[in-house]
Design an enzyme around this catalytic site. Sequence first.
Site, PDB file in Angstrom:
ATOM      1  N   VAL A 162       0.794  -1.195  -0.178  1.00 30.07           N
ATOM      2  CA  VAL A 162       0.001  -0.019   0.054  1.00 30.07           C
ATOM      3  C   VAL A 162       0.996   1.133   0.043  1.00 30.07           C
ATOM      4  CG1 VAL A 162      -1.899   1.359   1.149  1.00 30.07           C
ATOM      5  CG2 VAL A 162      -1.705  -1.115   1.147  1.00 30.07           C
ATOM      6  N   PRO A 163       1.277   1.778  -1.129  1.00 30.09           N
ATOM      7  CA  PRO A 163       2.349   2.637  -1.280  1.00 30.09           C
ATOM      8  C   PRO A 163       2.170   4.038  -0.822  1.00 30.09           C
ATOM      9  CG  PRO A 163       1.080   2.590  -3.321  1.00 30.09           C
ATOM     10  CD  PRO A 163       0.380   1.631  -2.606  1.00 30.09           C
ATOM     11  N   CYS A 164       2.065   4.223   0.297  1.00 32.00           N
ATOM     12  CA  CYS A 164       2.375   5.445   0.813  1.00 32.00           C
ATOM     13  C   CYS A 164       3.621   6.253   0.619  1.00 32.00           C
ATOM     14  CB  CYS A 164       2.164   5.648   2.399  1.00 32.00           C
ATOM     15  SG  CYS A 164       3.105   4.446   3.376  1.00 32.00           S
ATOM     16  N   HIS A 165       4.490   5.620   0.170  1.00 28.16           N
ATOM     17  CA  HIS A 165       5.959   6.416  -0.193  1.00 28.16           C
ATOM     18  C   HIS A 165       5.726   7.061  -1.283  1.00 28.16           C
ATOM     19  CE1 HIS A 165       6.029   2.368  -2.463  1.00 28.16           C
ATOM     20  NE2 HIS A 165       6.528   3.105  -3.208  1.00 28.16           N
TER      21      HIS A 165
END
Length: 161
Positions: free
Chosen positions: A128-131
Amino acid sequence: MTTHSTHFDSPVGRLLALAANDAIIALHILGGKHPPVPAEPWLDSPRLPVFLQLRQELSEYFAGQRRRFELRLAPAGSDFQQAAWLALTRIPYGQTRSYGQQAAAIGRPAAVRAVAAANGRNPIAIVVPCHRVIAANGALTGYAGGLHNKAWLLRLEEGAA
């Protein structure tokens, strides 16, 4: 509900994965902020099929061969957090969004700080790419796994890692 766990190494450090009911419920970069605290003992299950799939998909991702994860996910959070995390999964590989853009994407354009807080509590790092969320001015801000890892993940997705 039994919570299963496993640890493994990655280019961004040691990871802790948690699963329940054949779904990933957490993936943490150890040493980062907000590590999970067990309410009950976790069952060490490194050969659990969902963990084998996670390892395979992450290996492909880190090798630059995977752009989309296909794992079953079940992060626990409020309705607002769930909406924010779902919006993260819709940010294409190799692209970034600002917190304001993410807030607008969930229909809450004034909730920029709440979106940032939800991202900070994202229990499933990388997948879950919060980056992929950065400040409006392009600066790298806040990443529970460490800003150096956020920068590394973004470089990976740009083909520069």
